[in-house]
Scaffold this active site. Structure first.
Site, PDB file in Angstrom:
ATOM      1  N   CYS A  48      21.225 -20.162 -71.588  1.00 53.03           N
ATOM      2  CA  CYS A  48      21.825 -21.277 -72.334  1.00 53.03           C
ATOM      3  C   CYS A  48      22.644 -20.872 -73.547  1.00 53.03           C
ATOM      4  O   CYS A  48      23.808 -21.238 -73.650  1.00 53.03           O
ATOM      5  CB  CYS A  48      20.720 -22.230 -72.774  1.00 53.03           C
ATOM      6  SG  CYS A  48      19.778 -22.835 -71.388  1.00 53.03           S
TER       7      CYS A  48
HETATM    8  C1  UGA Z   1      17.548 -22.419 -75.873  1.00 60.26           C
HETATM    9  C2  UGA Z   1      17.284 -23.421 -76.993  1.00 60.26           C
HETATM   10  O1  UGA Z   1      16.365 -22.866 -77.925  1.00 60.26           O
HETATM   11  C3  UGA Z   1      16.726 -24.730 -76.436  1.00 60.26           C
HETATM   12  O2  UGA Z   1      16.564 -25.678 -77.475  1.00 60.26           O
HETATM   13  C4  UGA Z   1      17.714 -25.281 -75.400  1.00 60.26           C
HETATM   14  O3  UGA Z   1      17.240 -26.477 -74.796  1.00 60.26           O
HETATM   15  C5  UGA Z   1      17.916 -24.254 -74.319  1.00 60.26           C
HETATM   16  O4  UGA Z   1      18.422 -23.031 -74.900  1.00 60.26           O
HETATM   17  C6  UGA Z   1      18.896 -24.826 -73.336  1.00 60.26           C
HETATM   18  O5  UGA Z   1      20.029 -25.119 -73.720  1.00 60.26           O
HETATM   19  O6  UGA Z   1      18.516 -25.081 -72.185  1.00 60.26           O
HETATM   20  P1  UGA Z   1      16.044 -20.728 -74.437  1.00 60.26           P
HETATM   21  O7  UGA Z   1      17.270 -20.342 -73.678  1.00 60.26           O
HETATM   22  O8  UGA Z   1      14.781 -20.964 -73.683  1.00 60.26           O
HETATM   23  O9  UGA Z   1      16.303 -22.081 -75.275  1.00 60.26           O
HETATM   24  O10 UGA Z   1      15.820 -19.553 -75.475  1.00 60.26           O
HETATM   25  P2  UGA Z   1      15.373 -19.395 -77.004  1.00 60.26           P
HETATM   26  O11 UGA Z   1      13.921 -19.464 -77.137  1.00 60.26           O
HETATM   27  O12 UGA Z   1      16.189 -20.290 -77.844  1.00 60.26           O
HETATM   28  O13 UGA Z   1      15.833 -17.873 -77.261  1.00 60.26           O
HETATM   29  C7  UGA Z   1      17.179 -17.482 -77.002  1.00 60.26           C
HETATM   30  C8  UGA Z   1      17.450 -16.053 -77.370  1.00 60.26           C
HETATM   31  O14 UGA Z   1      17.544 -15.888 -78.782  1.00 60.26           O
HETATM   32  C9  UGA Z   1      16.404 -15.035 -76.898  1.00 60.26           C
HETATM   33  O15 UGA Z   1      17.087 -13.929 -76.338  1.00 60.26           O
HETATM   34  C10 UGA Z   1      15.690 -14.634 -78.172  1.00 60.26           C
HETATM   35  O16 UGA Z   1      15.198 -13.325 -78.119  1.00 60.26           O
HETATM   36  C11 UGA Z   1      16.806 -14.763 -79.213  1.00 60.26           C
HETATM   37  N1  UGA Z   1      16.318 -14.996 -80.595  1.00 60.26           N
HETATM   38  C12 UGA Z   1      15.676 -16.146 -80.901  1.00 60.26           C
HETATM   39  C13 UGA Z   1      16.534 -14.031 -81.581  1.00 60.26           C
HETATM   40  O17 UGA Z   1      17.140 -12.972 -81.323  1.00 60.26           O
HETATM   41  N2  UGA Z   1      16.089 -14.275 -82.840  1.00 60.26           N
HETATM   42  C14 UGA Z   1      15.457 -15.420 -83.187  1.00 60.26           C
HETATM   43  O18 UGA Z   1      15.094 -15.571 -84.379  1.00 60.26           O
HETATM   44  C15 UGA Z   1      15.229 -16.367 -82.182  1.00 60.26           C
END
Ligand code: UGA
Length: 415
Positions: free
Chosen positions: A260
């Protein structure tokens, strides 16, 4: 209510399962017969906390036959909208599904509402979905209703997020459409914003791109801080006391992946370009993210020569708790390592099978074998990586695993 869901990917499946659990009668439609069979046998085709229990309890059926949605009150469109590298969104699945829905609902019948849940760029529901639905001679906002209601589910926590939403966004063509959709959320304790269709579409993209900016921002502060001998995690801790900044999404590392965030960022950059606006801010957020993971490899080259070296990867999934490797930061890292002539051994508790489809040429091994490599790169913050013995090893850490600091040589990507 009678609900039909088109597309049983993780959004469609979780939405369908949760609505069924809440007492609605749910029909899932998909073109993939394997998925349909699995769902009907109570076996979810995705890794998602709590979904198996719901599939086995709730009233839900899956089918490939669109005729079974003929008596639905609400139809959710939850098909994939892939985005190319240059930011163009492919609406092929959405137009096909909408066409099928139009045919299934033509003829005399009562009022129904079609809800776009797929992530789309602003204007798509009005300019693409409505014209297809109106082909059967019915008028949106009169003969049937239409809403755009984005989802905010996190993979791995999607069931929890559905049942405990931080907000519900209802983009509506008219009040009657929104009222009908609202009926599904009457027992939820969440703020609800009712707005127009294109604003709802933008809220989704703006929310996800804001998260990407937060991550690229803290990574950039980390890159600067590292050169100054400052720990970015300590900096983030100090920033978080300010509730205008907040405490979430400030974990510096090798950046964001998944199905996403990168895709939605590219889509918004692409849409802006299409209308003649160059968003440098968003473009740089994406560029920084691409470069950040490769820093792991550059840092490693300070310590060993990669040609002929064995490099071990801890983690392949885009984040812990999932087997999903879409846009995982591991992809660029493995490409760079192979290009430099290294041999790669990798371990992930869930994602090895999926990664193997992308890189059949690397070795998928046990944790011990990864630890025996010449050097180790940490890609995903799985909890079990905090219980390993790193003494004597060379570790370059992309995700801040505290225990890895015991290594003989330890470097964080931006700390
Ligand atoms: C993300 C959004 O958080 C959801 O709210 C949204 O509904 C979803 O996309 C979507 O559009 O369907 P998701 O893809 O499950 O959810 O992943 P996240 O938990 O947001 O993490 C995304 C990435 O960011 C991961 O690779 C994680 O490692 C990275 N991340 C996250 C960081 O590098 N640092 C952080 O502080 C947080």
């Amino acid at each position: 209510m009678r609900i039909s869901i088109i597309g049983s990917g993780y959004v469609g499946l979780v939405t369908g399962a949760c609505l069924a659990k809440l007492g609605n009668e749910v029909t899932l439609v998909d073109i993939d017969n394997e998925k349909i069979e699995a769902i009907n046998n109570g076996l979810p085709p995705i890794q998602e906390e709590g979904i198996t229990e719901i599939l086995n309890q709730a009233h839900l059926k899956a089918t490939s036959d669109y005729r079974q949605i003929a008596d639905a009150d609400i139809i959710f469109l939850c098909v994939g909208t892939p985005v190319s590298e240059d930011g163009a969104m492919s609406l092929e699945h959405l137009t096909e599904a909408t066409g099928q829905v139009t045919r299934a609902l033509e003829g005399e019948r009562g009022y129904y509402v079609v809800v776009v849940k797929s992530t789309v760029v602003p204007g798509t529901t009005e300019e693409v979905v409505i014209p297809i639905l109106e082909r059967a001679g019915k008028k949106a906002g009169k003969d049937f209703g239409i809403c755009m209601s984005p989802e905010f589910l996190r993979e791995g926590k999607a069931v929890y997020d559905f049942m405990n939403p931080m907000r519900v966004i209802i983009g509506e063509v008219d009040k009657r459409s929104g009222d009908m959709l609202l009926g599904l959320y009457r027992n939820f304790n969440a703020p609800i914003l009712r707005t127009d269709l294109r604003t709802a579409e933008m809220i989704k993209l703006a929310s996800n791109t804001f998260l990407t900016m937060k991550i690229s921002f803290i990574n950039e502060i980390g890159n600067i801080s590292k050169k100054l001998g400052i720990d970015v995690y300590e900096v983030a801790k100090g920033m978080e006391f300010d509730d205008r900044i907040g405490s979430k999404f400030l974990n510096a590392g090798i950046g964001f992946g998944g199905s996403c965030l990168p895709k939605d960022l590219r889509a918004l950059i692409g849409k802006a370009k299409e209308i003649g606006y160059e968003s440098r801010m968003l473009e740089e957020t994406l560029n920084l993210n691409e470069k950040q993971a490769l820093k792991l490899v550059q840092l490693l080259q300070k310590h060993i020569s990669l040609k002929g070296a064995c490099v071990g990867l801890l983690g392949l999934a885009f984040k812990p708790g999932t087997d999903d490797v879409r846009d995982s930061r591991a992809i660029g890292v493995v490409q760079a390592l192979l290009q430099a002539g290294a041999t790669v051994r990798a371990y992930d508790p869930l994602a090895m099978e999926n990664f193997k489809k992308l890189f059949p040429q690397i070795d998928y091994v046990t944790i011990e074998k990864v630890l025996n490599c010449d050097a180790i790169l940490i890609i995903t913050e799985w909890e079990e990586f905090n219980d390993l013995d790193y003494t004597g090893k060379i570790v370059i850490d992309g995700r801040r695993i505290a225990k890895a600091r015991e290594a003989r040589i330890y470097e964080g990507v931006c700390w």
